[in-house]
Design an enzyme around this catalytic site. Sequence first.
Site, PDB file in Angstrom:
ATOM      1  CG  LEU A  31      -1.908  -1.068   1.469  1.00  0.00           C
ATOM      2  CD1 LEU A  31      -2.584  -0.898   2.830  1.00  0.00           C
ATOM      3  CD2 LEU A  31      -2.957  -1.075   0.366  1.00  0.00           C
ATOM      4  CG  ASP A  32       0.251   4.457  -2.760  1.00  0.00           C
ATOM      5  OD1 ASP A  32       0.980   3.606  -3.304  1.00  0.00           O
ATOM      6  OD2 ASP A  32      -0.612   5.120  -3.375  1.00  0.00           O
ATOM      7  NE  ARG A  33       5.958   8.199   2.938  1.00  0.00           N
ATOM      8  CZ  ARG A  33       7.178   8.158   3.450  1.00  0.00           C
ATOM      9  NH1 ARG A  33       7.336   8.113   4.747  1.00  0.00           N
ATOM     10  NH2 ARG A  33       8.231   8.203   2.668  1.00  0.00           N
ATOM     11  NE  ARG A  82      -2.053   8.977  -4.382  1.00  0.00           N
ATOM     12  CZ  ARG A  82      -0.767   9.073  -4.065  1.00  0.00           C
ATOM     13  NH1 ARG A  82      -0.080   7.972  -3.773  1.00  0.00           N
ATOM     14  NH2 ARG A  82      -0.176  10.241  -4.030  1.00  0.00           N
TER      15      ARG A  82
END
Length: 239
Positions: free
Chosen positions: A54-56, A154
């Site tokens: 997962l993205d930060r 996103r």
Amino acid sequence: MVKVSPEIIFENDYFIVINKPPGLLSIPDREGKEISLKEILLQRYEQIFTVHRLDRETSGIIVFAKEAETHKFLSQAFEERAVEKYYQGIVTGTLPEKQKTIDAAIRESTVKRGVMLIHKNGKPAVTDYEVLEEFGKFSLVQFRIHTGRTHQIRVHMQYVGHPLVCDELYGDGIPVKISSFKRNYKLSKNEEEERPILARTGLHAQRLCFTDMQGNKHDLQAEMPKDMRALLQQLRKNA
């Protein structure tokens, strides 16, 4: 340094499922200066294998394998789209279509490293979305992704003109303050300036459904973190 005791959603001898807090790397980055969730788990377990990431800034459900065979099996399940992946996000504005499938290929920018964009020569990327609640300036949306491209939700939401709130790469990156949607908002006496209620990309990996190597079906969910819940609570109050 993020000091964190990961919330375990599910665990057996083969894999572990965590509710990742926002702001924590899933796996070590190139610089290796910051602690990652994988490193935290490696302090407890002999071995941990990365299945997906997962993205930060994205919170929520993430799976790590505990042994090589499970790692291979689960990685393949993700690759072959045998895992159902659901997210919830807060986006800007009101979407004209309340349900839609976005089918738009994604590739990395040749100009800006780490930034993804829609491109006909990119890798296939498919996202279903459904609007759950509308608040005028913002909407709560459920996503199901059929592919696992970097920054997929996103990029796709930027593409349809309704980026995720606070997204620095694909939106305006502006933290959300209550005064931005509440009329006649006043600071409390002990506050010098208003603090944002949400200051990171408003995206949460909410649910995973998959069958494991032993043939057991799993439908696992991760509770949304405090910052997104607080924003939704305020939006509902002021809707």
